[in-house]
Design a protein around this motif. Structure first.
Motif, short mmCIF file in Angstrom:
data_model
loop_
_atom_site.label_atom_id
_atom_site.label_comp_id
_atom_site.label_asym_id
_atom_site.label_seq_id
_atom_site.Cartn_x
_atom_site.Cartn_y
_atom_site.Cartn_z
N LEU A 178 85.58 -90.10 146.86
CA LEU A 178 85.38 -89.28 145.42
C LEU A 178 86.19 -88.09 145.58
CD1 LEU A 178 81.91 -89.26 145.74
CD2 LEU A 178 82.65 -90.62 144.17
N ASP A 179 86.36 -87.71 147.26
CA ASP A 179 87.88 -86.62 146.48
C ASP A 179 88.96 -86.94 146.72
OD1 ASP A 179 86.28 -84.79 147.55
OD2 ASP A 179 86.40 -84.85 149.45
N ARG A 180 88.95 -88.13 146.37
CA ARG A 180 90.65 -89.08 146.58
C ARG A 180 90.94 -88.78 144.78
NH1 ARG A 180 93.24 -93.07 145.42
NH2 ARG A 180 91.22 -94.27 145.70
N LEU A 181 89.82 -90.34 143.92
CA LEU A 181 89.53 -90.27 143.02
C LEU A 181 89.05 -88.84 141.93
CD1 LEU A 181 86.93 -93.18 143.86
CD2 LEU A 181 89.89 -94.06 142.85
N ARG A 182 88.38 -88.74 142.00
CA ARG A 182 88.08 -87.25 141.18
C ARG A 182 87.90 -88.13 139.96
NH1 ARG A 182 87.42 -83.46 144.51
NH2 ARG A 182 87.20 -81.90 142.95
N PRO A 183 86.92 -88.31 140.55
CA PRO A 183 85.74 -89.62 138.78
C PRO A 183 85.72 -88.23 138.05
CG PRO A 183 84.44 -89.61 140.38
CD PRO A 183 85.42 -88.62 141.75
N GLN A 184 85.64 -88.51 136.81
CA GLN A 184 84.96 -87.89 136.13
C GLN A 184 83.14 -88.19 135.22
OE1 GLN A 184 86.83 -88.09 131.75
NE2 GLN A 184 88.14 -87.35 132.57
N ILE A 185 82.92 -89.55 136.29
CA ILE A 185 81.36 -89.47 136.24
C ILE A 185 81.01 -90.19 137.48
CG2 ILE A 185 81.31 -91.30 134.50
CD1 ILE A 185 78.91 -91.12 133.49
N VAL A 186 79.85 -90.38 138.12
CA VAL A 186 79.29 -91.58 138.85
C VAL A 186 78.17 -91.64 138.65
CG1 VAL A 186 79.15 -90.58 141.36
CG2 VAL A 186 80.75 -89.24 140.75
N LEU A 187 78.30 -92.83 139.06
CA LEU A 187 76.82 -94.26 138.50
C LEU A 187 76.91 -94.64 140.09
CD1 LEU A 187 78.30 -96.43 135.66
CD2 LEU A 187 77.50 -93.69 135.59
N ILE A 188 75.30 -94.67 140.17
CA ILE A 188 74.49 -94.79 141.99
C ILE A 188 73.79 -95.74 141.16
CG2 ILE A 188 73.75 -93.89 143.55
CD1 ILE A 188 74.82 -91.31 143.26
N GLU A 189 72.94 -96.83 142.00
CA GLU A 189 72.38 -97.89 141.96
C GLU A 189 70.98 -97.08 142.26
OE1 GLU A 189 70.46 -100.88 144.79
OE2 GLU A 189 72.78 -100.85 144.89
N GLY A 190 70.13 -96.97 140.58
CA GLY A 190 68.58 -96.48 140.93
C GLY A 190 68.37 -96.39 139.57
N PRO A 191 66.90 -95.92 139.34
CA PRO A 191 66.65 -96.26 138.19
C PRO A 191 66.38 -95.63 137.04
CG PRO A 191 64.78 -95.04 139.77
CD PRO A 191 66.38 -95.26 140.90
N PRO A 192 67.32 -95.94 135.45
CA PRO A 192 67.88 -94.43 134.83
C PRO A 192 66.88 -93.54 134.82
CG PRO A 192 68.10 -96.44 134.15
CD PRO A 192 67.24 -96.84 134.93
N GLU A 193 65.75 -93.69 134.73
CA GLU A 193 64.84 -92.72 134.22
C GLU A 193 64.86 -91.29 134.74
OE1 GLU A 193 62.45 -96.28 133.51
OE2 GLU A 193 63.52 -95.72 134.82
N ALA A 194 65.98 -91.48 136.13
CA ALA A 194 65.67 -90.12 136.88
C ALA A 194 66.49 -89.60 136.67
CB ALA A 194 65.82 -90.72 138.86
N ASP A 195 67.71 -89.85 135.95
CA ASP A 195 68.60 -88.71 135.23
C ASP A 195 67.76 -87.37 135.42
OD1 ASP A 195 70.06 -90.99 135.83
OD2 ASP A 195 71.15 -91.20 133.54
N ALA A 196 66.73 -87.41 134.47
CA ALA A 196 66.68 -85.68 134.06
C ALA A 196 66.64 -85.70 135.68
CB ALA A 196 65.22 -86.02 133.15
N LEU A 197 65.76 -85.81 136.24
CA LEU A 197 66.04 -85.55 137.52
C LEU A 197 66.53 -85.14 138.91
CD1 LEU A 197 62.03 -87.65 138.49
CD2 LEU A 197 62.39 -85.05 137.47
N VAL A 198 68.29 -85.40 138.73
CA VAL A 198 69.09 -85.57 139.53
C VAL A 198 69.33 -83.69 139.91
CG1 VAL A 198 71.01 -85.62 138.30
CG2 VAL A 198 71.02 -86.76 140.12
N GLU A 199 69.16 -82.61 138.72
CA GLU A 199 69.67 -81.85 139.12
C GLU A 199 68.98 -81.19 140.20
OE1 GLU A 199 72.09 -79.99 137.94
OE2 GLU A 199 73.24 -81.38 136.63
#
Length: 735
Positions: free
Chosen positions: A24-45
């Motif tokens: 990730l340090d090398r790629l410097r992506p603009q978004i990171v997608l992770i295997e897991g339930p999308p309803e948890a997006d609101a809890l990731v912070e």
């Protein structure tokens, strides 16, 4: 076209976690997608909150049925957790890309086929000549030297070959996996459409080939997801433990050594020496003499073993061998201790107050803080003195939690049925799944007290048996819930009024008597309970004469136990009229010919011990029981019932012992053989000291008889026997 980089990982692998951060340090992506339930997006912070301390887990559950739940655990060394932390630090969006939790819970609730069961690591390990997938992964990934080359292309290539050669799975399993991968590709397409470039996707290694371009058409993926069953899901963060990340817990993605992996990830400087130092400290806690020299020697041995095996760094296998040989001196019990404490570990995570929760959990944790009861995965035993207000409050909380199905604490077995004292011993250990139990119990109320009261009242009103209601009465008093006690006692009164079974009524009394004792210990008003208890005893006294006659051996034994329990319960009541009513009932039964001998013997003994019968009267009844025309087995049963309370009575009353001894002496050989098993069982149940004292008493009696009857001995006939015995024991003939 956006650049999409797939980072295939092993869940909970520290080597994977380091590689993910490096990439990730090398790629410097603009978004990171992770295997897991999308309803948890609101809890990731919340993962960035300083109060969030792994191990933790995302919990998804059905609000109307919280026991239908799924967990997504994360430890410090989990690649997904490190990817989340990297994204939060970099200010980059992070999303979960697996199927929604709503679909996962619907899948689980419908009891459909689970995920595919292919073991890619096992297949790769076997190909490399390893019989243990964990050791292979540890050797090639987790403890490999950092060459600066990304391992991900090689992992993708290996997974591509494995997916082609993997054994076939069931149609249901394959369909589910196809849906998961279709949803992941759909999430990637959405990020591409938003113009995110580059995109990093962190997923389980098995899925990586399916996420490489060229993708199947979007239409094909939509068709796969059409009709996907979903049920409304609620999500939150909950504390987790290393123990529950371990494979031994049954967790599908579990690892053998979470504590070791945590050490590998957090101790980048001299991990071997630091690990062995921790092992030494653990052993010293057991008062074992482990010195610095032991640590140095163990480190040398581990590094030598690694060199012989061609490894750049000693792994867990080498460290365990060195620990066993040097620090534990071959003691496998100590090695097991190290495994439990360090290799697996007992660390419990923490979630911030801002994490969504039910009011019941907030109340539980507030009370635990107030009472200084630490919520920890480490097992801890406490002893409470119920005369102290703070200890009494702790007891109330723990009993209330048990009432609503939250078994954070367990009472010592020896006290479960004997808690009418001022002391209670509890063992506490918080398990992650108790978070589900808390959510499940929230339907009963928003506080622990309210939830316990509501649950106990419903338990009493819906109980199928009288014993079930009396059990609820006990739990209500132990929980000190006077607001629930009136309703529970009303249910008890109603159930007792229609229950005509004398056995049920008798079984209810001991629990009620114990409950009255709880009131004395805890200062609870139990006047209403005493009235109900006495009313049930009146019914027992009225019904016992009809229920005690013409019983077989098994029925008599059961009734004898029930009578003893009621007798003990009556003894706990500080009421002379209650005691007299019960003893009058027993006294009216001992002359009946239709009552089994075992029961009559027991009743006579209870009346004797209670002072209702004099010793002379008991001796007469024993003599009569052994002289009537009943068979030898019936007489032996009478004796069994009479002596069930202990043999001290025979030691202190020579007349009773003489009557019994005379009866045994007069048995013919056939009767003696018949009653011997029953007599052995009767006397075998007596304490060892009583048996020895009885034997001595009988020996003295027998010796006295021989001396007193010496004139009846035929000296001439005895001379031969005396000479033989003298020869056997080495006494000279003239001695």
């Amino acid at each position: 076209m956006s650049v999409v980089s797939i980072l295939p990982i092993r869940h909970h692998g520290p080597g994977s976690a380091r590689a993910v951060v490096t990439e990730l340090d090398r790629l410097r992506p603009q978004i990171v997608l992770i295997e897991g339930p999308p309803e948890a997006d609101a809890l990731v912070e919340l993962a960035g909150d300083p109060d969030m301390v792994p191990p933790v887990a995302l919990l998804a559950y059905l609000p109307d049925r919280p026991r239908v739940a799924s967990f997504w655990p994360f430890s410090t060394f989990s690649p997904e957790w490190q990817a989340i932390q990297w994204a939060l630090r970099a200010g980059v969006p992070v999303r979960f890309c697996d199927l929604p939790a709503s679909a996962n819970l619907a899948h689980k609730d419908d009891d459909q086929d689970g995920e595919a069961t292919a073991d890619p690591l096992g297949m790769l390990a076997a190909a490399a000549g390893y019989d243990d997938p964990e050791r292979w992964w540890d050797a090639v990934i987790e403890t490999r030297a950092d060459s600066g080359v990304s391992p991900f292309p090689a992992v993708i290539e290996a997974m591509t070959e494995l997916r082609q050669a993997a054994p076939e799975v069931s149609a249901g399993e394959k369909a589910w996996e196809d849906k998961r991968e279709a949803h992941m590709r759909t999430t990637i397409r959405k990020a591409v459409k938003e113009g995110k470039d580059p995109i990093a996707v962190v997923c389980g290694a098995w899925h990586s080939p399916a996420l490489l371009p060229p993708f199947p058409s979007a239409t094909a993926d939509r068709q796969l997801l059409t009709g996907l069953a979903k049920k409304k899901a609620q999500l939150t963060w909950v504390p987790w433990t290393h123990t529950r990340i371990a494979a031994a817990s049954g967790y599908g993605a579990g690892i053998i050594s979470p504590g070791w992996y945590h050490h590998l990830f957090t101790s980048t400087d001299r991990p071997v020496v630091r690990w062995l130092t921790a092992v030494a400290a653990t052993l010293r806690e057991q008062d074992l003499p482990v010195s610095s020299a032991h640590v140095i020697e163990a480190a040398r041995l581990a590094e030598t073993l690694a060199a012989l095996r061609g490894r750049s760094l000693a792994g867990l296998a080498e460290l365990t061998e060195a620990t066993r040989s040097v620090l534990c001196e071959g003691d496998d019990m100590l090695v097991d201790l190290v495994t439990r404490k360090l290799v697996i570990g007992e660390q419990l995570g923490r979630v911030p107050p801002a994490a969504p929760t039910v009011p019941l959990e907030a109340d539980l944790r507030a009370q635990a803080r107030r009472l200084r009861l630490q919520i920890s995965a480490n097992e801890k035993t406490i002893t409470l003195d119920l005369r102290k207000p703070n200890d009494r409050d702790k007891s109330r909380l723990l009993h209330r939690l048990l009432a609503i199905g939250i078994d954070w604490a367990e009472m010592a077995d020896s006290q479960v049925r004997h808690t009418g004292t001022f002391a209670e011993s509890w063992t506490l250990a918080w398990r992650p799944e108790l978070s589900v139990a808390v959510i499940d119990a929230a339907r009963w109320g928003t506080t622990v007290a309210a939830a316990a009261a509501n649950r106990l009242v419903e338990d009493a009103e819906t109980a199928d048996t009288l014993a079930g209601v009396t059990d609820t009465v006990e739990r209500t008093l132990l929980s000190d819930l006077p607001e629930a006690l009136a309703a529970v006692l009303a249910a008890l009164d109603a159930k007792a009024a229609v229950d005509l079974d004398i056995a049920h009524l008798m079984a209810a009394l001991p629990a009620l008597a114990r409950s009255l004792r709880y009131g004395d210990v805890r200062g609870t008003d139990t006047g209403a309970l005493g009235a109900v208890t006495d009313a049930i005893l009146v019914r027992v006294c009225a019904g016992l004469p009809a229920g005690i006659g013409s019983l077989d051996d098994a029925g008599a034994a059961q009734m004898s136990r029930s009578v003893e329990e009621v007798h003990a319960a009556v003894a706990l009541r500080d009421d002379e009229s209650v005691r007299d009513r019960w003893l009058d009932t027993l006294a009216g039964l001992i002359d009946r010919r239709d009552v089994h001998g075992l029961l009559v013997g027991r009743l006579v003994r209870l009346l004797l011990d209670s002072g209702r019968l004099e010793a002379e009267e008991a001796a007469k009844r024993l003599s009569a029981a052994l002289s009537v025309g009943a068979g030898a087995n019936a007489k032996a049963a009478w004796i069994q019932g009479f002596l069930a309370g202990g043999g001290l009575l025979l030691l202190n009353d020579p007349e009773l012992l003489r009557i019994l001894d005379d009866w045994v002496s007069t048995l013919d050989s056939e009767d003696f053989v018949s009653v011997l098993p029953l007599l052995r069982r009767t006397f075998g149940a007596l304490p060892g000291g009583e048996r020895r004292n009885l034997a001595d008493k009988l020996k003295q009696t027998a010796t006295g008889v021989r001396i007193g009857a010496a004139d009846d001995i035929d000296a001439d006939r005895a001379a031969g026997a005396v000479a033989t015995v003298a020869l056997l024991i080495g006494v000279p003939p003239d001695g």
